[in-house]
Motif scaffolding. Structure first.
Motif, PDB file in Angstrom:
ATOM      1  N   THR A  20       0.834  -1.208   0.000  1.00 17.75           N
ATOM      2  CA  THR A  20       0.000   0.000   0.000  1.00 17.75           C
ATOM      3  C   THR A  20       0.860   1.246   0.000  1.00 17.75           C
ATOM      4  O   THR A  20       0.633   2.196  -0.767  1.00 17.75           O
ATOM      5  CB  THR A  20      -0.918   0.004   1.233  1.00 17.75           C
ATOM      6  OG1 THR A  20      -1.738  -1.165   1.221  1.00 17.75           O
ATOM      7  CG2 THR A  20      -1.793   1.246   1.248  1.00 17.75           C
ATOM      8  N   GLN A  21       1.877   1.261   0.863  1.00 14.24           N
ATOM      9  CA  GLN A  21       2.779   2.403   0.915  1.00 14.24           C
ATOM     10  C   GLN A  21       3.510   2.570  -0.412  1.00 14.24           C
ATOM     11  O   GLN A  21       3.715   3.692  -0.885  1.00 14.24           O
ATOM     12  CB  GLN A  21       3.791   2.228   2.056  1.00 14.24           C
ATOM     13  CG  GLN A  21       4.784   3.361   2.212  1.00 14.24           C
ATOM     14  CD  GLN A  21       4.131   4.643   2.689  1.00 14.24           C
ATOM     15  OE1 GLN A  21       2.944   4.674   3.003  1.00 14.24           O
ATOM     16  NE2 GLN A  21       4.900   5.714   2.758  1.00 14.24           N
ATOM     17  N   VAL A  25       3.349   6.009  -2.840  1.00 17.35           N
ATOM     18  CA  VAL A  25       4.556   6.776  -3.153  1.00 17.35           C
ATOM     19  C   VAL A  25       4.850   6.754  -4.650  1.00 17.35           C
ATOM     20  O   VAL A  25       5.147   7.794  -5.255  1.00 17.35           O
ATOM     21  CB  VAL A  25       5.754   6.226  -2.355  1.00 17.35           C
ATOM     22  CG1 VAL A  25       7.040   6.936  -2.767  1.00 17.35           C
ATOM     23  CG2 VAL A  25       5.522   6.394  -0.864  1.00 17.35           C
ATOM     24  N   TYR A  80      -9.023   2.331   5.608  1.00 21.83           N
ATOM     25  CA  TYR A  80      -8.111   1.705   4.645  1.00 21.83           C
ATOM     26  C   TYR A  80      -8.900   1.108   3.481  1.00 21.83           C
ATOM     27  O   TYR A  80      -8.553   1.315   2.308  1.00 21.83           O
ATOM     28  CB  TYR A  80      -7.301   0.627   5.365  1.00 21.83           C
ATOM     29  CG  TYR A  80      -6.388  -0.180   4.464  1.00 21.83           C
ATOM     30  CD1 TYR A  80      -5.083   0.222   4.241  1.00 21.83           C
ATOM     31  CD2 TYR A  80      -6.829  -1.354   3.847  1.00 21.83           C
ATOM     32  CE1 TYR A  80      -4.231  -0.514   3.420  1.00 21.83           C
ATOM     33  CE2 TYR A  80      -5.997  -2.094   3.026  1.00 21.83           C
ATOM     34  CZ  TYR A  80      -4.696  -1.671   2.820  1.00 21.83           C
ATOM     35  OH  TYR A  80      -3.884  -2.393   2.002  1.00 21.83           O
ATOM     36  N   ALA A 118      -2.655   6.400   3.281  1.00 24.93           N
ATOM     37  CA  ALA A 118      -1.324   6.482   3.877  1.00 24.93           C
ATOM     38  C   ALA A 118      -1.361   6.494   5.407  1.00 24.93           C
ATOM     39  O   ALA A 118      -0.676   5.682   6.045  1.00 24.93           O
ATOM     40  CB  ALA A 118      -0.582   7.700   3.333  1.00 24.93           C
ATOM     41  N   ALA A 121      -2.692   3.070   6.772  1.00 25.89           N
ATOM     42  CA  ALA A 121      -1.712   1.989   6.685  1.00 25.89           C
ATOM     43  C   ALA A 121      -0.663   2.108   7.779  1.00 25.89           C
ATOM     44  O   ALA A 121      -0.288   1.104   8.413  1.00 25.89           O
ATOM     45  CB  ALA A 121      -1.043   2.007   5.306  1.00 25.89           C
ATOM     46  N   LEU A 122      -0.173   3.325   8.031  1.00 25.24           N
ATOM     47  CA  LEU A 122       0.828   3.516   9.077  1.00 25.24           C
ATOM     48  C   LEU A 122       0.252   3.188  10.458  1.00 25.24           C
ATOM     49  O   LEU A 122       0.903   2.555  11.288  1.00 25.24           O
ATOM     50  CB  LEU A 122       1.352   4.951   9.046  1.00 25.24           C
ATOM     51  CG  LEU A 122       2.469   5.281  10.046  1.00 25.24           C
ATOM     52  CD1 LEU A 122       3.671   4.363   9.837  1.00 25.24           C
ATOM     53  CD2 LEU A 122       2.877   6.744   9.920  1.00 25.24           C
ATOM     54  N   PHE A 142       8.930  -1.180   6.025  1.00 24.41           N
ATOM     55  CA  PHE A 142       7.974  -0.169   5.579  1.00 24.41           C
ATOM     56  C   PHE A 142       8.700   1.072   5.079  1.00 24.41           C
ATOM     57  O   PHE A 142       8.367   1.617   4.020  1.00 24.41           O
ATOM     58  CB  PHE A 142       7.051   0.181   6.749  1.00 24.41           C
ATOM     59  CG  PHE A 142       5.817   0.955   6.364  1.00 24.41           C
ATOM     60  CD1 PHE A 142       4.711   0.301   5.832  1.00 24.41           C
ATOM     61  CD2 PHE A 142       5.753   2.326   6.532  1.00 24.41           C
ATOM     62  CE1 PHE A 142       3.568   1.006   5.485  1.00 24.41           C
ATOM     63  CE2 PHE A 142       4.616   3.036   6.197  1.00 24.41           C
ATOM     64  CZ  PHE A 142       3.522   2.377   5.672  1.00 24.41           C
ATOM     65  N   ALA A 146       8.964   2.668   1.235  1.00 20.24           N
ATOM     66  CA  ALA A 146       8.600   4.058   0.976  1.00 20.24           C
ATOM     67  C   ALA A 146       9.733   4.802   0.280  1.00 20.24           C
ATOM     68  O   ALA A 146       9.509   5.583  -0.649  1.00 20.24           O
ATOM     69  CB  ALA A 146       8.244   4.755   2.289  1.00 20.24           C
ATOM     70  N   ASN A 399       4.771  15.307   5.969  1.00 18.74           N
ATOM     71  CA  ASN A 399       4.388  14.787   4.656  1.00 18.74           C
ATOM     72  C   ASN A 399       3.614  15.822   3.846  1.00 18.74           C
ATOM     73  O   ASN A 399       3.797  15.953   2.636  1.00 18.74           O
ATOM     74  CB  ASN A 399       3.550  13.514   4.823  1.00 18.74           C
ATOM     75  CG  ASN A 399       4.373  12.341   5.285  1.00 18.74           C
ATOM     76  OD1 ASN A 399       5.527  12.208   4.903  1.00 18.74           O
ATOM     77  ND2 ASN A 399       3.812  11.501   6.127  1.00 18.74           N
TER      78      ASN A 399
END
Length: 479
Positions: A20-21, A25, A80, A118, A121-122, A142, A146, A399
């Motif tokens: 997902t990450q 990105v 998510y 994002a 997921a984190l 992770f 990224a 971010n």
């Protein structure tokens, strides 16, 4: 279900969240390589071309804080899943777009749903690996994914554009969406923040409108800085952001607690992050244009030719980490931007008939090294002195600064590019003039990096001891 908490299931969850990450990105760069072909296919202008990139970065950056709050309050797994479905639908819409306007709308929708994906997921990674060695391994994986996402996006975009069609740079996301949804059903558990939770809707609306107005105002600079529309949107953006500050100072549960950004060191780090974002997102886009339009590289080779930047950054990062523990962040955040500025000035000398190995490659390697010296200390300072309950907001702000800085930077670079072409937006046949115009954007980016060094000199006072303290704050947040 017991399987959801078993050790093997946790590692499957890590794979799902890491993918997902990766897709979040890489979607910031995968379309860059495809833009020349997409522009030729759909027939949109150079101004619309930059909005294909800006729309994603702007929506992502502007809505990231709200996305994090939604995940915490509404449910991380639920957020998510909704984000993944929406991201897939937006990608399909973009892949089937029949006009530049449709492609821009699709990219904005991608960014909006990425702003849900994002932080969710984190947060899911945090609750899946609550402590111990497994957690350190999970976050290392992770973070590596990224960091490699931009490079993967450039190469994958080149491969798909070269051997399939530019539309597959968007449609390929459907594979990740299917994996994400199946993985969520099998391996992810629901969680949410406890206590009384209230959304700061006024703050969310005002900051989104303010940032959007500001970025759009900068984009209008292409038609003239003195235009009433340019001045009007810029002024409206500033006023809305001032209103946002007032709202955050008065509401009980602000979207962005002002204490996160008013710290001198941390505020300086956010400003540097914004400038770095403008260079990475803005100037590298014009680099891909030079490689394809002027030097005539096929899409695949243009993607490969752009790789020295992220690869050099990855090589420099371990050295920067060791230097950080010895000399502190300030020297790195002064030296790193100056190194990048020097590389950009070298790159500004590009010509229409110049060799890539001579005019471009050395600059990209040096730029990547300088970026490594910038990003390593920024990751520490973004959470320097932050209380555990503010760490999420601080991370989201960092971010957002990167994405919004990239949006504004790209708008400014586009205005400079158009001015250097003398307003001849479609002068694609004059390779020498195009190379000169791209060079002008690199000079502007170099000036921005010198400004970042000045910001570090004035605001960043972090010492070696403070960096160690910052790392502890990060551990408190993630554990």
């Amino acid at each position: 279900m017991p399987a959801r908490t078993s050790p093997s299931t946790r590692w499957w969850a890590l794979i799902v969240l890491a993918l997902t990450q990766l897709v979040v990105v890489l979607d910031g760069t995968i379309v860059n390589i495809a833009l020349p072909q997409a522009q030729a296919d759909l027939g949109f202008s150079d101004g619309q071309r930059q909005w294909v990139v800006t729309a994603y970065a702007l929506a992502f950056g502007a809505l990231l804080l709200l996305g994090g709050r939604i995940a915490d309050y509404w449910g991380r797994k639920r957020t998510y899943v909704v984000g993944m479905i929406g991201f897939g639908a937006a990608s399909a819409f973009g892949g089937l777009a029949q006009s530049g306007a449709e492609l821009i709308i699709a990219r904005g929708l991608q960014g909006a749903f990425a702003a849900m994906l994002a932080p969710a997921a984190l947060a899911l990674l945090t609750v899946t690996f609550p402590s111990g060695r497994d957690r350190n391994v999970a976050f290392a994986v992770f973070g590596t994914v990224a960091g490699a996402g931009a490079a993967v996006g450039l190469v994958l975009g080149g491969v798909l554009t070269e051997f399939a069609d530019w539309r597959w740079c968007l449609l390929v996301n459907l594979f990740f969406v299917v994996v994400g949804l199946v993985g969520a059903a099998l391996f992810l558990s629901e969680s949410r923040a406890g206590g009384e939770n209230r959304y700061d809707w006024p703050g969310a609306v005002v900051v989104t409108l303010g940032l959007g107005s500001l970025v759009y105002g900068f984009s209008l600079a292409e038609i003239g800085w003195g235009s009433p529309w340019t001045i009007g949107f810029l002024a409206a953006g500033v006023l809305l952001l001032v209103l946002f500050v007032w709202i955050e100072a008065t509401v009980a549960q602000p979207l962005l607690p002002l204490r996160v950004v008013t710290d001198r060191v941390r505020g300086g780090a956010f400003l540097i992050q914004a400038v770095a974002g403008s260079v990475m997102i803005g100037s590298t886009l014009y680099l891909t244009f030079h490689l394809q339009i002027v030097l005539g590289m096929p899409a695949l080779w243009a993607g490969i030719a752009s790789l020295p930047i992220p690869l050099a950054t990855m090589v420099a990062a371990p050295f920067a980490t060791r230097m950080l523990s010895k000399i502190g962040p300030r020297p790195l955040l002064i030296g790193g931007p100056l190194i990048v500025a020097a590389s950009l000035l070298y790159l500004s000398r590009i010509t229409a008939d110049g060799a890539y190995a001579v005019e471009v490659l050395p600059a990209l390697i040096v730029m990547g090294v300088g970026m490594g010296f910038i990003f390593v200390p920024l990751q520490n300072l973004a959470l320097y002195g932050v209380a555990p309950h503010d760490a999420g907001a601080a991370s989201a702000t960092a971010n957002s600064a990167m994405q919004i800085g990239g949006s504004i930077g790209l708008s400014v670079f586009t205005a400079i590019y158009a001015a250097a072409l003398g307003g001849m937006e479609h002068a694609v046949g004059d390779a020498a003039q195009l190379a000169s115009a791209y060079g002008a954007t690199f000079v502007a980016a170099a000036i921005g990096m010198v400004l970042a060094a000045v910001i570090a000199l004035v605001l960043v006072r972090g010492t070696k001891a403070q960096v160690i303290s910052s790392e502890k704050d990060v551990l408190v947040h993630v554990e």
